[in-house]
Scaffold this motif. Structure first.
Motif, PDB file in Angstrom:
ATOM      1  N   GLN A   1       0.829  -1.211   0.000  1.00 62.68           N
ATOM      2  CA  GLN A   1       0.000   0.000   0.000  1.00 62.68           C
ATOM      3  C   GLN A   1       0.858   1.252   0.000  1.00 62.68           C
ATOM      4  O   GLN A   1       0.493   2.261  -0.625  1.00 62.68           O
ATOM      5  CB  GLN A   1      -0.979  -0.022   1.174  1.00 62.68           C
TER       6      GLN A   1
ATOM      7  N   ARG B   1      -1.070   5.910  -9.837  1.00 62.37           N
ATOM      8  CA  ARG B   1      -1.575   5.515  -8.522  1.00 62.37           C
ATOM      9  C   ARG B   1      -2.952   4.850  -8.644  1.00 62.37           C
ATOM     10  O   ARG B   1      -3.191   3.799  -8.062  1.00 62.37           O
ATOM     11  CB  ARG B   1      -1.665   6.711  -7.579  1.00 62.37           C
TER      12      ARG B   1
ATOM     13  N   GLU C   1      -3.968   1.003  -7.636  1.00 67.07           N
ATOM     14  CA  GLU C   1      -5.095   0.646  -6.767  1.00 67.07           C
ATOM     15  C   GLU C   1      -6.007  -0.365  -7.450  1.00 67.07           C
ATOM     16  O   GLU C   1      -6.465  -1.328  -6.830  1.00 67.07           O
ATOM     17  CB  GLU C   1      -5.884   1.903  -6.383  1.00 67.07           C
TER      18      GLU C   1
END
Length: 149
Positions: free
Chosen positions: A37, A48, A52
């Motif tokens: 994470q 990013r 995710e």
């Protein structure tokens, strides 16, 4: 006024992540979800959101996946079976590598004679992210013997 140990830790936690060549986050080697994470949070710009999404696809399709950061990249594997996928930030794209990629159907598009069984897909900003295909590859890859480091 001297800083206490707690204050210096808070300052360090707020420091911008170090980005290596091509914008790849420099994250210390570690096992578990926390370093993965941290890597994803440090991915620059549009990458990013892709990180995710990749993490979510992997976890949703292989809920028992083991996570770690090695060589400044998140790795996903099955305990006792090895690593099956990793991703890495480069200047213009994110490279998603399947260690047993030649055994996947369809075979991911990236690879050379020197890459042996590994195959990958490079995802650039603006590319359509085929989540169904990625999920299929992830499930297939997790069922195969992985790369043992």
């Amino acid at each position: 006024m001297a800083k206490t140990q707690g204050q210096s830790t808070k300052v360090a936690a707020k420091a911008a992540p170090v980005l290596l060549s091509g914008g790849n986050p420099q994250i210390a080697k570690g096992d578990g979800d926390a370093p993965v994470q941290a890597y994803i949070a440090a991915m620059p710009g549009w990458k990013r959101g892709l990180g995710e999404r990749l993490d979510a696809v992997i976890v949703r399709n292989v809920p028992d996946a083991r996570k770690a950061v090695r060589w400044n990249s998140p790795f996903y594997g099955i305990e006792g079976q090895g690593w099956f996928v990793t991703f890495h930030v480069l200047t213009h794209y994110v490279k998603v590598t399947f260690f047993s990629g030649m055994s996947l159907r369809p075979v991911p598009p990236g690879g050379t004679a020197k890459s042996k069984d590994a195959r990958w897909i490079d995802i650039r900003e603006g590319d359509e992210f085929d989540e169904a295909q990625m999920a299929d590859w992830v499930k297939q890859a997790a069922a195969l013997p992985g790369w043992i480091s």
